[in-house]
Design an enzyme around this catalytic site. Structure first.
Site, PDB file in Angstrom:
ATOM      1  N   GLY A   6      63.831   5.851  64.609  1.00  3.04           N
ATOM      2  CA  GLY A   6      62.593   6.175  63.834  1.00  3.04           C
ATOM      3  C   GLY A   6      61.699   5.187  64.439  1.00  3.04           C
ATOM      4  O   GLY A   6      61.500   4.277  65.342  1.00  3.04           O
ATOM      5  N   LEU A   7      60.422   5.245  63.647  1.00  5.43           N
ATOM      6  CA  LEU A   7      59.300   4.193  63.964  1.00  5.43           C
ATOM      7  C   LEU A   7      59.961   2.785  64.085  1.00  5.43           C
ATOM      8  O   LEU A   7      59.724   2.016  65.068  1.00  5.43           O
ATOM      9  CB  LEU A   7      58.240   4.646  62.876  1.00  5.43           C
ATOM     10  CG  LEU A   7      57.416   5.604  63.227  1.00  5.43           C
ATOM     11  CD1 LEU A   7      56.339   5.996  62.156  1.00  5.43           C
ATOM     12  CD2 LEU A   7      56.974   5.889  64.773  1.00  5.43           C
ATOM     13  N   ALA A   8      60.580   2.559  63.060  1.00  7.41           N
ATOM     14  CA  ALA A   8      61.016   1.209  62.801  1.00  7.41           C
ATOM     15  C   ALA A   8      61.915   0.849  63.956  1.00  7.41           C
ATOM     16  O   ALA A   8      61.761  -0.350  64.656  1.00  7.41           O
ATOM     17  CB  ALA A   8      61.679   0.802  61.594  1.00  7.41           C
ATOM     18  N   GLY A   9      63.028   1.650  64.293  1.00  2.00           N
ATOM     19  CA  GLY A   9      63.951   1.242  65.111  1.00  2.00           C
ATOM     20  C   GLY A   9      63.605   1.236  66.590  1.00  2.00           C
ATOM     21  O   GLY A   9      63.920   0.393  67.381  1.00  2.00           O
ATOM     22  N   SER A  40      49.993  19.176  53.261  1.00  4.43           N
ATOM     23  CA  SER A  40      49.216  18.040  53.138  1.00  4.43           C
ATOM     24  C   SER A  40      48.549  17.733  51.893  1.00  4.43           C
ATOM     25  O   SER A  40      47.997  18.865  51.304  1.00  4.43           O
ATOM     26  CB  SER A  40      48.002  18.064  54.121  1.00  4.43           C
ATOM     27  OG  SER A  40      47.154  17.087  54.067  1.00  4.43           O
ATOM     28  N   ARG A  82      49.636  10.452  43.385  1.00  4.65           N
ATOM     29  CA  ARG A  82      50.884  11.327  43.602  1.00  4.65           C
ATOM     30  C   ARG A  82      51.587  11.321  42.325  1.00  4.65           C
ATOM     31  O   ARG A  82      52.047  12.591  41.840  1.00  4.65           O
ATOM     32  CB  ARG A  82      51.711  10.762  44.889  1.00  4.65           C
ATOM     33  CG  ARG A  82      50.951  11.134  46.230  1.00  4.65           C
ATOM     34  CD  ARG A  82      51.752  10.578  47.209  1.00  4.65           C
ATOM     35  NE  ARG A  82      51.181  10.883  48.356  1.00  4.65           N
ATOM     36  CZ  ARG A  82      51.557  10.575  49.650  1.00  4.65           C
ATOM     37  NH1 ARG A  82      52.890   9.871  49.720  1.00  4.65           N
ATOM     38  NH2 ARG A  82      50.818  10.627  50.626  1.00  4.65           N
ATOM     39  N   ARG A 113      54.369   4.096  47.026  1.00  7.43           N
ATOM     40  CA  ARG A 113      53.628   3.831  48.171  1.00  7.43           C
ATOM     41  C   ARG A 113      52.367   4.528  48.379  1.00  7.43           C
ATOM     42  O   ARG A 113      52.389   5.572  48.146  1.00  7.43           O
ATOM     43  CB  ARG A 113      54.584   4.224  49.426  1.00  7.43           C
ATOM     44  CG  ARG A 113      54.147   4.055  50.659  1.00  7.43           C
ATOM     45  CD  ARG A 113      55.152   4.656  51.803  1.00  7.43           C
ATOM     46  NE  ARG A 113      55.509   5.854  51.872  1.00  7.43           N
ATOM     47  CZ  ARG A 113      54.820   6.993  52.315  1.00  7.43           C
ATOM     48  NH1 ARG A 113      53.542   6.657  52.672  1.00  7.43           N
ATOM     49  NH2 ARG A 113      54.998   8.238  52.277  1.00  7.43           N
ATOM     50  N   LEU A 159      54.041   4.762  57.584  1.00  9.45           N
ATOM     51  CA  LEU A 159      54.146   4.609  59.287  1.00  9.45           C
ATOM     52  C   LEU A 159      53.808   3.215  59.715  1.00  9.45           C
ATOM     53  O   LEU A 159      54.255   2.759  60.646  1.00  9.45           O
ATOM     54  CB  LEU A 159      53.223   5.766  59.997  1.00  9.45           C
ATOM     55  CG  LEU A 159      53.385   7.049  59.548  1.00  9.45           C
ATOM     56  CD1 LEU A 159      52.457   8.033  60.065  1.00  9.45           C
ATOM     57  CD2 LEU A 159      54.938   7.646  59.915  1.00  9.45           C
TER      58      LEU A 159
HETATM   59  C1  LIG Z   1      57.231  15.212  55.268  1.00  4.88           C
HETATM   60  C2  LIG Z   1      56.874  13.952  55.295  1.00  4.88           C
HETATM   61  C3  LIG Z   1      55.570  13.318  55.358  1.00  4.88           C
HETATM   62  C4  LIG Z   1      55.407  12.000  55.722  1.00  4.88           C
HETATM   63  N1  LIG Z   1      54.000  11.917  55.936  1.00  4.88           N
HETATM   64  C5  LIG Z   1      53.607  10.379  55.988  1.00  4.88           C
HETATM   65  C6  LIG Z   1      52.270  10.026  56.383  1.00  4.88           C
HETATM   66  O1  LIG Z   1      51.634  10.933  56.617  1.00  4.88           O
HETATM   67  N2  LIG Z   1      52.070   8.735  56.597  1.00  4.88           N
HETATM   68  C7  LIG Z   1      52.954   7.694  56.330  1.00  4.88           C
HETATM   69  O2  LIG Z   1      52.726   6.477  56.420  1.00  4.88           O
HETATM   70  N3  LIG Z   1      54.095   8.076  56.107  1.00  4.88           N
HETATM   71  C8  LIG Z   1      54.566   9.433  55.793  1.00  4.88           C
HETATM   72  N4  LIG Z   1      55.976   9.630  55.641  1.00  4.88           N
HETATM   73  C9  LIG Z   1      56.982   8.544  55.437  1.00  4.88           C
HETATM   74  C10 LIG Z   1      57.403   7.958  56.498  1.00  4.88           C
HETATM   75  O3  LIG Z   1      57.531   9.241  57.802  1.00  4.88           O
HETATM   76  C11 LIG Z   1      58.556   7.538  56.692  1.00  4.88           C
HETATM   77  O4  LIG Z   1      59.077   6.518  55.744  1.00  4.88           O
HETATM   78  C12 LIG Z   1      59.038   6.595  58.085  1.00  4.88           C
HETATM   79  O5  LIG Z   1      58.897   7.396  59.021  1.00  4.88           O
HETATM   80  C13 LIG Z   1      60.376   6.379  58.009  1.00  4.88           C
HETATM   81  O6  LIG Z   1      60.742   5.799  59.375  1.00  4.88           O
HETATM   82  P1  LIG Z   1      61.990   4.915  59.719  1.00  4.88           P
HETATM   83  O7  LIG Z   1      61.893   4.363  61.144  1.00  4.88           O
HETATM   84  O8  LIG Z   1      61.939   3.728  58.503  1.00  4.88           O
HETATM   85  O9  LIG Z   1      63.177   5.945  59.502  1.00  4.88           O
HETATM   86  P2  LIG Z   1      63.539   7.225  60.201  1.00  4.88           P
HETATM   87  O10 LIG Z   1      62.297   7.700  61.056  1.00  4.88           O
HETATM   88  O11 LIG Z   1      63.959   8.118  58.994  1.00  4.88           O
HETATM   89  O12 LIG Z   1      64.727   7.394  61.169  1.00  4.88           O
HETATM   90  C14 LIG Z   1      65.939   7.046  60.885  1.00  4.88           C
HETATM   91  C15 LIG Z   1      66.824   6.890  61.926  1.00  4.88           C
HETATM   92  O13 LIG Z   1      68.056   6.439  61.723  1.00  4.88           O
HETATM   93  C16 LIG Z   1      69.127   7.183  62.367  1.00  4.88           C
HETATM   94  N5  LIG Z   1      70.237   7.016  61.412  1.00  4.88           N
HETATM   95  C17 LIG Z   1      70.174   7.294  60.116  1.00  4.88           C
HETATM   96  N6  LIG Z   1      71.396   7.010  59.817  1.00  4.88           N
HETATM   97  C18 LIG Z   1      72.190   6.796  60.758  1.00  4.88           C
HETATM   98  C19 LIG Z   1      73.532   6.237  60.871  1.00  4.88           C
HETATM   99  N7  LIG Z   1      74.264   6.359  59.898  1.00  4.88           N
HETATM  100  N8  LIG Z   1      73.815   6.017  62.099  1.00  4.88           N
HETATM  101  C20 LIG Z   1      73.222   5.740  63.260  1.00  4.88           C
HETATM  102  N9  LIG Z   1      71.811   6.234  63.135  1.00  4.88           N
HETATM  103  C21 LIG Z   1      71.349   6.653  61.799  1.00  4.88           C
HETATM  104  C22 LIG Z   1      68.239   8.456  62.651  1.00  4.88           C
HETATM  105  O14 LIG Z   1      68.983   9.112  63.667  1.00  4.88           O
HETATM  106  C23 LIG Z   1      66.902   8.107  62.941  1.00  4.88           C
HETATM  107  O15 LIG Z   1      67.052   7.830  64.181  1.00  4.88           O
HETATM  108  C24 LIG Z   1      56.299  11.184  55.434  1.00  4.88           C
HETATM  109  C25 LIG Z   1      57.602  11.500  55.056  1.00  4.88           C
HETATM  110  C26 LIG Z   1      57.979  12.882  55.017  1.00  4.88           C
HETATM  111  C27 LIG Z   1      59.174  13.249  54.607  1.00  4.88           C
END
Ligand SMILES: Cc1cc2nc3c(=O)[nH]c(=O)nc-3n(C[C@H](O)[C@H](O)[C@H](O)COP(=O)(O)OP(=O)(O)OC[C@H]3O[C@@H](n4cnc5c(N)ncnc54)[C@H](O)[C@@H]3O)c2cc1C
Ligand code: HEM
Ligand code: HEM
Ligand code: SF4
Ligand code: F3S
Ligand code: FES
Lengths: 262, 224, 658
Positions: free
Chosen positions: C63-66, C305, C351, C456, C462
């Site tokens: 995801g964004l972090a990884g 939204s 919220r 949050r 993001l």
């Molecule tokens: C509908 C929606 C709208 C949002 N809108 C906003 C917004 O407008 N602004 C904002 O700031 N935030 C928003 N958020 C929150 C934000 O999107 C998330 O908190 C953020 O993107 C999380 O990023 P991440 O990289 O931590 O994890 P994720 O993007 O969830 O990535 C998780 C990754 O881990 C992998 N993974 C998971 N488990 C395993 C495993 N066991 N083994 C191997 N791989 C694994 C997955 O394949 C994926 O690649 C929104 C969230 C949602 C649900």
């Protein structure tokens, strides 16, 4: 709210336990489909029943279920992502169907997308196209201030139109030639409209086209079916841009090519 | 490393050559039709003079013919190659195929380019045997009587039917081919994309109408 | 800088059952808050550039972090292996974020600054976040925007060609950057392309369709992972010098949430079971404007939204059990409850406040729709005032989406909305370096707990994910790697074999139960328990009920589960069953955490701790701390540790939106 009516839906689903076994269409009937269900929820229900009967559930990919992640993809009655314009499979709802309808479900078919099981195929080829320069070469920390380069709104809008691609591969699935031209062109077009993409434009288009060919996608014969099924309605104008960029990179851009070859 | 990758023969490159050669063939079709329209002229000499002028170009004509031939060859090469590639890209076919509707430009015409092309190929060979390498009569003043030859040829209903059938494929091929060639060359923009597509249709109709008119007109209206 | 105590110390600590709590050293650098990060970067050990390629880093999640972490580390020269469940890194759940990303650029010239973003985030988090982390987040926020623009992220622009900003989630300044309604997608694609560029450079290896099922520690340090290859079902082990967990949030514990189908808690939970403390699990965010549930078949919820609340008015009928359609209910019989209760913020309250108010009226039996579990969001007034065109231009896409899903036309009848689980502020406990309590195991993005406290702010997740990946971990990980003590380790070691054996045993067990219920059905029940008792409003009785219900469901799961198919080959229902097992355990921990936190703050609302008007009552004297839970074994009660929070730069105050 009116009392909900349920429908009977007949499904003919492509079942193929693994790539080596020949697949076939198998008939199923679900008799209490709610019009509020999404298409994939209907498949969830089918699977729940199959499991209860001790049969193997139908495997299909899905994740966001709101049309943005590009995981889902089923060819529904011969149309990738189904009959509605501008949506992915997960956004199809059962209210677009009538009681008694028969629906045929097939996987994306392209030799560049090897079959995994049932409706699941491997689309890693699309990633490999992006690996071949579908990016701007900038390291974290190198960037100048975001306002250093203004970008005309109309260019930014066009870049965004192309950038909206969700990488679902429906364009490949729908193309009579299994060509990945629209997917590849979408990325090239996005970076074509942004100044940040320019320094590498020649190398990018050459490498991406080469990668696309190595994967075994077909040629684009300009059928335009891809645009019609694309959930983000990306225009085949982008394919024309890709071709221009290609010609440019092999002609005007020769010096750059020489430089990058060494 | 496997075979070196040749940019000219990439999926994009092949189409660029198909399009360029296709457009050359289109321009031949147009000029050939314009010349042949002289057949409608009441004075048979006009047509013969036209043909004679062409022949009297001598080596220039031969050069043009060679160029034309090579583009034809290039077109056939790329056309067949592209088609084979495309077949290979999807070895397992869909059980159900469908049409996604506008803005798709998939038509029967676009799906059968190879077949309409091959029909035209066979036609051209037969046509050359008929009109170019066949025996050409002479007029009293020693010119080749192309006019008379064509007239007699199209008095035979079998020839008319055969030509009309074969030449209808010009429509099939041009319906998709014309606009497609521009798109293949990257010459397209939202400004005129729609017009280009329409122009393709108009050109296809005009060409086929022109070509079909000749045998039909001769068969029905000309008396020898 | 000293390392965390090695892992062997933990069992010893477990024995000291009644002893003092584990001291959680957050390693916050000394000095004024503005200087902490700079000082820290100066203070940490650096890895010699030539040595970087000798270190292999396993990044789980793209995801964004990884993706941003993997790309940045590879750019520095580390060897990176990236693992993810999906078929492509681009599918991670971050792709779905719509609204935008915050940064303290002050391009709008409306008085924003790093300090204000910092302040707003701490306050928005209801004073349960760590000040130093939040300040750093605000500091690096600007560089994120610069980088994304350079990568080709097409942020919205004005006619002059400069970036356009909007105000989001109740912020008083316009600091949110956005790319249509697809900001998360564009940011993720930027990071994904940066990642693939490093694949091209040969520094990152991708491992698609791999689910991390366990962590391998060697001498107390994280040295590898065990994954299931989802293509062929094989178990695979990978070794590395450090493991980065970027696996997202755990909102799917609730069964229905706005998270994607594959979002899950397994990786984090497995690490928790191996010794990583889990912080503030009860802090979950409920988003008020989601499309309501339409029936038992519902598989996930769709967020709309928040901007809709700018022009829509929220109401329910005044009397309960009203079966008339919305348009039949006359104006005087409608209760615009947000406007009534919060006259100054009206429909724009935060919220959590909006969500709770909606729940309250539905609990009173005044909900609308077939299920009575929704409230109206009515645009008729603004359509009348602004005209259909304006509304269409502003919200056309959302209206279309709503109509597609519900079959109702929001131009004619009011929309129906209901709150849904959206984000989890809790996560693995990490120190200032983003390291968990297991040395060498880091947690980034939504998987950690650090920056958002109890709530949050919109558009901050993001920002945090990318900050962690692009600008924080590249510096902090060097300190650990350069500190030495990392002997060569390969997957042939016994530690790997042992963990692989455990994982295999677990999978075999899931398949051998051969009961009658599939994992989805059980998960749905877990979701009901969680939503009813550990959802928007919590009380002691409900939380205790949840704990015992979850224990019962755990029994049901392990005795009556039916998993179709076999372990070899693609089997999504098997993947899913493993995740549900972890949801049940995590759900229980969430309930325990909520029970222990006897106050209301942010997303955590305890009915016992409310003011007379029903507003949240925070208890800073007792609960101004992070609760970090330690796994003590199957069936044993987890142990709660505390990291006290001090607020030197933002003075805690009670939120009020009256
Ligand atoms: C509908 C929606 C709208 C949002 N809108 C906003 C917004 O407008 N602004 C904002 O700031 N935030 C928003 N958020 C929150 C934000 O999107 C998330 O908190 C953020 O993107 C999380 O990023 P991440 O990289 O931590 O994890 P994720 O993007 O969830 O990535 C998780 C990754 O881990 C992998 N993974 C998971 N488990 C395993 C495993 N066991 N083994 C191997 N791989 C694994 C997955 O394949 C994926 O690649 C929104 C969230 C949602 C649900
Ligand atoms: C008078 C003769 C012909 C004319 C004027 C003509 C013209 C064209 C044009 C303009 C195109 C479009 C090119 C593009 O899309 O880039 C085309 C495509 C094509 N032509 Fe022809 N052509 C002729 C003969 C032939 C013949 C003899 C063949 C037989 C092999 C052929 C096979 C094809 C094929 C297969 C395509 C489609 C290529 C694709 O799928 O992209 N054509 N033709
Ligand atoms: C009714 C329609 C047509 C008539 C009356 C006609 C007539 C002729 C005649 C009289 C010639 C010989 C001229 C010469 O040698 O200078 C000729 C040559 C030729 N025609 Fe046609 N033609 C017709 C349609 C077509 C079509 C549809 C095609 C192509 C698809 C075609 C392709 C050719 C070619 C390639 C030559 C040889 C040209 C050359 O060698 O210079 N013709 N045609
Ligand atoms: S171009 Fe359209 S159809 Fe093709 S992958 Fe992208 S979104 Fe899917
Ligand atoms: S359908 Fe295929 S032929 Fe080209 S225009 Fe689209 S890729
Ligand atoms: S499931 Fe994400 S696009 Fe369909």
């Amino acid at each position: 709210m009116m009392a909900e009516q349920t429908m009977t839906i007949h499904l003919r689903i492509w079942r193929q336990p693994d790539p080596l076994v020949r697949g076939r269409l198998v008939d199923y009937t679900i008799d209490d489909v709610s019009p509020d269900m999404s298409f994939l929820e209907m498949l969830d229900v089918l699977n729940e029943r199959l499991i209860a009967k001790g049969e193997l559930p139908v495997e299909f990919d899905s994740d966001c279920r709101e049309g943005i992640c590009g995981s889902c993809g089923i060819v529904i009655d011969g149309i990738a992502h189904g009959p509605m314009k501008g949506v992915a499979t997960c956004q199809v709802h059962m209210r677009s169907y009538n009681d008694g309808d028969t629906i045929v479900l097939e996987p994306w078919r392209a030799d560049a997308f090897p079959m995994i099981r049932d409706l699941v195929v491997d689309r890693a080829a699309l990633d490999r196209i992006i690996i071949a320069s579908g990016f701007v070469s900038v390291d974290s920390g190198q960037a100048p201030d975001a306002h250093a380069v203004p970008i005309a709104k109309k260019h930014q809008d066009k870049a965004m139109d192309a950038a909206a691609c969700i990488g679902c591969g429906a364009c490949v699935a729908a193309c009579p030639n299994a060509s990945a031209a629209l997917f590849t062109a979408a990325k090239i077009t996005q970076l074509y409209y942004l100044p940040q993409g320019h320094p590498e434009r020649g190398r990018r288009v050459r490498r991406m086209v080469e990668a696309m060919d190595i994967e075994g996608f077909g040629n684009c014969s300009n059928h335009g079916e891809c645009e019609a099924v694309c959930p983000k309605m990306i225009s085949i104008q982008s394919i024309a841009i890709m071709r221009r960029e290609y010609v440019r990179s092999l002609t005007i851009d020769r010096e750059e090519r020489m430089a990058s070859a060494t | 490393m496997a075979k070196p990758y040749i940019y000219a023969w990439s999926t994009l490159g092949k189409k660029i050559f198909a399009a360029l050669s296709g457009l050359v063939l289109v321009s031949f079709l147009i000029s050939h039709l314009l010349g042949n329209l002289l057949l409608f002229h009441p004075d048979p000499q006009k047509y013969n003079e036209y043909s004679h002028t062409l022949i009297s170009l001598g080596w220039i004509l031969i050069a043009v013919e060679l160029v034309l031939l090579s583009f034809f060859g290039l077109h056939i090469l790329t056309g067949v190659w592209v088609t084979l590639n495309n077949r290979a890209a999807r070895s397992v076919k869909y059980e159900v195929e469908n049409y996604a509707g506008s803005p798709s430009r998939k038509t029967i015409s676009s799906r059968t380019m190879i077949w309409s092309g091959l029909v035209l190929l066979v036609f051209v060979i037969v046509h050359l045997v008929n009109f170019k390498y066949g025996s050409i009569p002479q007029t009293e003043d020693g010119m080749h009587d192309f006019h008379g030859m064509v007239m007699r040829f199209f008095k035979n209903p079998l020839n008319v039917v055969g030509y009309v059938a074969a030449m209808s494929f010009i429509f099939w091929h041009m319906r998709h081919g014309f606009w497609s060639a521009f798109q293949s060359l990257g010459v397209n923009s939202p400004l005129y994309s729609k017009w280009l597509y329409r122009a393709g249709l108009v050109l296809a109709i005009a060409l086929v109408a022109g070509y079909l008119a000749i045998p039909i007109y001769i068969f029905i209206f000309v008396s020898i | 800088m000293p390392l965390e105590p090695p892992r062997e110390d933990l069992p010893a600590m477990t024995e000291k059952a009644n002893a003092a709590m584990m001291t959680l050293d957050a390693k916050i650098p000394a000095g004024p808050i503005q200087e902490k990060w700079d000082r820290h970067r100066f203070g940490v050990k650096l890895v010699n550039p030539a040595n970087k390629r000798r270190f292999k880093i396993l990044v789980v999640g793209t995801g964004l972090a990884g993706a941003s972490a993997a790309a940045s580390l590879a750019e520095l020269g580390y060897q990176v292996e990236a693992f993810f469940i999906h078929d492509s890194p681009r599918r991670a759940h971050s792709i779905a974020a719509q609204g935008g990303i915050n940064a303290a650029k002050n391009y709008a010239n409306d008085g924003d600054s790093i300090w204000r973003l910092f302040h707003d985030t701490v306050k928005g988090g209801d004073y349960r976040a760590r000040e130093a982390n939040v300040y750093r987040l605000a500091q690096v926020s600007n560089a994120i925007i610069d980088l994304c623009v350079a990568q080709g992220v097409p942020f919205a622009r004005d006619y002059g060609g400069y970036l356009s900003n909007r105000s989001f989630g109740g912020a008083q300044v316009s600091r949110t950057f956005y790319a249509r309604g697809q900001t998360g997608q564009q940011l993720l694609l930027g990071a994904y392309q940066a990642l693939l560029r490093m694949v091209d450079a040969g520094r990152v290896k991708l491992f698609p369709r791999r689910e991390m099922l366990d962590l391998v520690t060697v001498n107390g340090r994280a040295r590898g992972i065990v994954c299931r290859n989802l293509f062929n079902g094989q178990l695979e082990s990978y070794d590395g010098h450090a493991v980065l967990l970027c696996t997202g949030g755990y909102g799917n514990v609730f069964y229905l949430s706005t998270n994607a189908m594959n979002s899950n808690a397994t990786a984090a939970w497995r690490c928790h079971r191996r010794g990583a403390l889990f912080a503030n699990p009860c802090f979950t965010q409920i988003h008020p404007t989601c499309i309501p549930v339409s029936g038992e078949h519902q598989s996930k919820l769709t967020l709309m939204s928040e901007s809709l609340r700018n022009d829509g008015r929220v109401w329910v009928p005044k009397k309960g059990g009203d079966t008339r359609t919305a348009n039949q209910i006359p104006e005087e019989e409608r209760d615009y409850f947000l406007e009534r209760r919060y006259p100054s913020f009206g429909n724009l309250v935060p919220r959590d406040v909006a969500s709770r108010a909606a729940k309250m009226v539905c609990d009173e039996g005044r909900g609308v729709g077939a299920s009575r579990q929704s409230v109206y969001l009515d645009f008729s007034e603004s359509i009348g005032r602004l005209g259909v065109e304006v509304i269409n231009e502003r919200y056309g896409n959302l209206f279309d989406m709503y109509e597609r899903i519900t079959g109702e036309n929001p131009y004619q009848t009011p929309m129906r909305i209901y709150p849904a689980v959206h984000y989890t502020m809790g996560g693995l406990w990490v120190d200032y370096n983003l390291m968990t309590t297991i040395p060498g195991l880091y947690a980034l993005g939504e998987a950690n707990f650090s920056d958002h406290g109890a709530n949050r702010l919109g558009a901050s997740a993001l920002m945090q994910g990318l900050a962690d990946g692009y600008f924080i971990i590249p510096f902090t990980i060097g300190d650990y790697l350069a500190s030495g003590g990392l002997e060569a380790v390969t997957t042939s070691r016994d530690e790997f074999k042992a963990v692989e054996g455990e994982v295999r045993g677990r999978i075999d067990r899931l398949l051998s139960i051969k009961g009658s219920r599939d994992a989805r059905q059980i998960h749905r029940e877990v979701g009901h328990v969680m939503w009813d008792n550990v959802g928007m409003a919590r009380n002691e009785k409900g939380l205790r009920r949840a704990i015992s219900e979850l224990a019962r469901l755990r029994e049901v799961f392990w005795n009556d589960l039916r998993v179709p198919g076999k372990a070899d080959g693609l089997n999504k229902y098997l993947e899913f069953a493993g995740r549900v097992a972890d949801y049940i355990e995590l759900g229980e921990l969430m309930a325990r955490d909520a029970l222990a936190r006897e106050e209301s703050c942010g997303g955590h609302f305890r009915e016992e701790f409310a003011t007379e008007e029903g507003e949240a009552m925070r208890r800073d004297d007792q609960f101004a701390h992070v609760a970090a839970w330690e796994w003590t074994g199957e069936g044993a009660e987890p142990r709660r540790h505390q990291e006290d929070l001090t607020f030197e730069d933002v003075k805690p105050s009670q939120r009020s939106y009256k």
